[in-house]
Design an enzyme around this catalytic site. Structure first.
Site, PDB file in Angstrom:
ATOM      1  N   ASP A  86     -17.141   7.399  -0.943  1.00  0.00           N
ATOM      2  CA  ASP A  86     -15.900   7.249  -0.185  1.00  0.00           C
ATOM      3  C   ASP A  86     -15.572   8.625   0.381  1.00  0.00           C
ATOM      4  OD1 ASP A  86     -13.459   6.328   0.831  1.00  0.00           O
ATOM      5  OD2 ASP A  86     -12.439   6.313  -1.109  1.00  0.00           O
ATOM      6  N   GLN A 124     -10.411  -3.930  -2.464  1.00  0.00           N
ATOM      7  CA  GLN A 124     -11.687  -3.441  -1.962  1.00  0.00           C
ATOM      8  C   GLN A 124     -12.841  -3.914  -2.849  1.00  0.00           C
ATOM      9  OE1 GLN A 124     -12.238  -1.483   0.879  1.00  0.00           O
ATOM     10  NE2 GLN A 124     -14.353  -2.052   0.448  1.00  0.00           N
ATOM     11  N   ARG A 140     -13.914  -8.195   3.488  1.00  0.00           N
ATOM     12  CA  ARG A 140     -12.512  -8.044   3.083  1.00  0.00           C
ATOM     13  C   ARG A 140     -11.728  -9.312   3.440  1.00  0.00           C
ATOM     14  NH1 ARG A 140     -10.311  -2.988   2.287  1.00  0.00           N
ATOM     15  NH2 ARG A 140      -8.529  -4.201   1.558  1.00  0.00           N
ATOM     16  N   HIS A 171      -7.782   0.563  -6.011  1.00  0.00           N
ATOM     17  CA  HIS A 171      -7.936  -0.195  -4.760  1.00  0.00           C
ATOM     18  C   HIS A 171      -8.643  -1.516  -5.107  1.00  0.00           C
ATOM     19  CE1 HIS A 171      -7.972  -1.201  -0.676  1.00  0.00           C
ATOM     20  NE2 HIS A 171      -8.788  -0.289  -0.178  1.00  0.00           N
ATOM     21  N   ARG A 223       0.879  -1.176   0.000  1.00  0.00           N
ATOM     22  CA  ARG A 223       0.000   0.000   0.000  1.00  0.00           C
ATOM     23  C   ARG A 223       0.913   1.223   0.000  1.00  0.00           C
ATOM     24  NH1 ARG A 223      -5.172   1.645   3.714  1.00  0.00           N
ATOM     25  NH2 ARG A 223      -6.058   0.133   2.273  1.00  0.00           N
TER      26      ARG A 223
HETATM   27  N1   CP Z   1     -11.177   0.162   3.065  1.00  0.00           N
HETATM   28  C1   CP Z   1      -9.877   0.079   3.424  1.00  0.00           C
HETATM   29  O1   CP Z   1      -8.987  -0.240   2.626  1.00  0.00           O
HETATM   30  O2   CP Z   1      -9.657   0.305   4.753  1.00  0.00           O
HETATM   31  P1   CP Z   1      -8.238   0.471   5.453  1.00  0.00           P
HETATM   32  O3   CP Z   1      -7.647   1.768   4.991  1.00  0.00           O
HETATM   33  O4   CP Z   1      -8.570   0.473   6.917  1.00  0.00           O
HETATM   34  O5   CP Z   1      -7.346  -0.687   5.073  1.00  0.00           O
HETATM   35  N1  NVA Z   2      -9.834   6.758  -1.028  1.00  0.00           N
HETATM   36  C1  NVA Z   2      -9.342   6.406   0.283  1.00  0.00           C
HETATM   37  C2  NVA Z   2      -9.588   4.962   0.559  1.00  0.00           C
HETATM   38  C3  NVA Z   2      -9.161   4.491   1.928  1.00  0.00           C
HETATM   39  C4  NVA Z   2      -9.394   3.040   2.127  1.00  0.00           C
HETATM   40  C5  NVA Z   2      -7.866   6.767   0.390  1.00  0.00           C
HETATM   41  O1  NVA Z   2      -7.127   6.561  -0.572  1.00  0.00           O
HETATM   42  O2  NVA Z   2      -7.466   7.273   1.451  1.00  0.00           O
END
Ligand code: CP
Ligand code: NVA
Length: 297
Positions: free
Chosen positions: A216, A131, A284, A128, A101
């Protein structure tokens, strides 16, 4: 060559569907004796915060008999500028898969190019995909096959939105996207939907006929400096009860979390009867397990 999972669109429709079906099956069976990844290790590189992604991969590996290693970049040599390519070569010799990440899809691709083992995108600035496996599982479980149906993405045209665009093409649904002009998905990201994603100016038009309403946060990780102008531009794109009423009467509300009540969604909606966000978050785990099986077995 190792099979990577850097975007949802790297999967073909049959594989995407079969991972989601497997996730549903793993959840139903809930079988602690199913341990096909005994002795296997997943390295998890986190340059950004996480609750769900970290916990679901770590618990998922444990349930499948394997092990996950948390590597917060600041506490590794990556944080002292060791190249990703070198890191990939080293981790590939000790681990069976790498999840990353960070804020750079390009860097994830670089990592994958130098890795002998599968690399999984646990979120980048642009995608992502993990997700979306859980989101598609949730849609199937809550309301049946998404094929031929409609989802409405309301708010920031961000990384999660791009993965929804790819999901629309793979799972055969229409995605109506309502976002302020400056926060619309880039044309090249919209094009990933192959015609399945359509832009709307008004949230009130995008939700008409929608089976799923999804949003989101307005300020993704790394964009904190833009928060004030984002709130100003995105306020007309808040999901509230009045907006939900314009969708189909049995529409469900989804959100990848973390949520900001009073910004992108009201408390009434996220904590209300149409919201499936807790099942979505819980999924998840099963989606990650299905993905790990797909990549490692
Ligand atoms: N939705 C998601 O990826 O959550 P986190 O940022 O907690 O991993
Ligand atoms: N769009 C958000 C998703 C977090 C899971 C981010 O990138 O912070």
């Amino acid at each position: 060559m190792a099979r990577h999972f850097l975007t949802l669109g790297q999967l073909n429709a049959a594989d995407a569907r079969s991972i989601v079906m497997r996730a549903i099956e793993l959840k139903r069976a809930n079988d602690p004796s199913h341990r096909p990844l005994l002795g296997r290790t997943l390295a998890m590189i986190f340059a950004k915060s996480s609750t769900r992604t970290r916990v679901s991969f770590e618990v998922g590996m444990a349930r499948l008999g394997g092990h996950a290693l948390m590597l917060a970049t600041a506490q590794t040599q990556l944080g002292r500028d060791e190249p990703l390519a070198d890191t990939a070569k080293v981790l590939s010799r000790m681990c069976d898969a790498i999840m990353i990440r960070n804020d750079s899809q390009a860097d994830q691709e670089e990592l994958a190019r130098h890795s002998r083992v599968p690399v999984i995108n646990g979120l980048s600035e642009r995608h992502h995909p993990c997700q979306l496996l859980a989101d598609m599982q949730t849609w199937f479980e809550q309301a049946g096959d998404p094929a031929g149906k409609t989802a409405a993405w309301i708010g920031d045209g961000n990384n999660v939105c791009t993965s929804w665009i790819e999901a629309a093409k793979l799972f055969g649904f229409q995605l109506n996207i309502a976002a302020p002009v400056e926060y619309r998905p880039a044309p090249e990201d919209l094009a990933l939907g192959g015609g399945a994603a359509k832009l709307f100016e008004e949230a009130t038009d995008a939700v008409v006929g929608a089976d799923v309403v999804v949003t989101d946060c307005w300020t993704s990780m790394g964009r904190e400096g833009e928060e004030t102008q984002r709130i100003a531009a995105l306020t007309p794109f808040r999901v509230d009860a009045a907006l939900m009423q314009r969708a189909r009467s049995n529409a469900i509300f989804m959100h990848c979390l973390p949520a900001h009540r009073g910004e992108e969604v009201t408390t009434e909606v996220i904590d209300g009867p149409q919201s499936v966000v807790w099942d979505e978050a819980g999924n998840r785990l099963w989606a990650q397990m299905a993905l790990l099986e797909f990549l490692l077995l």
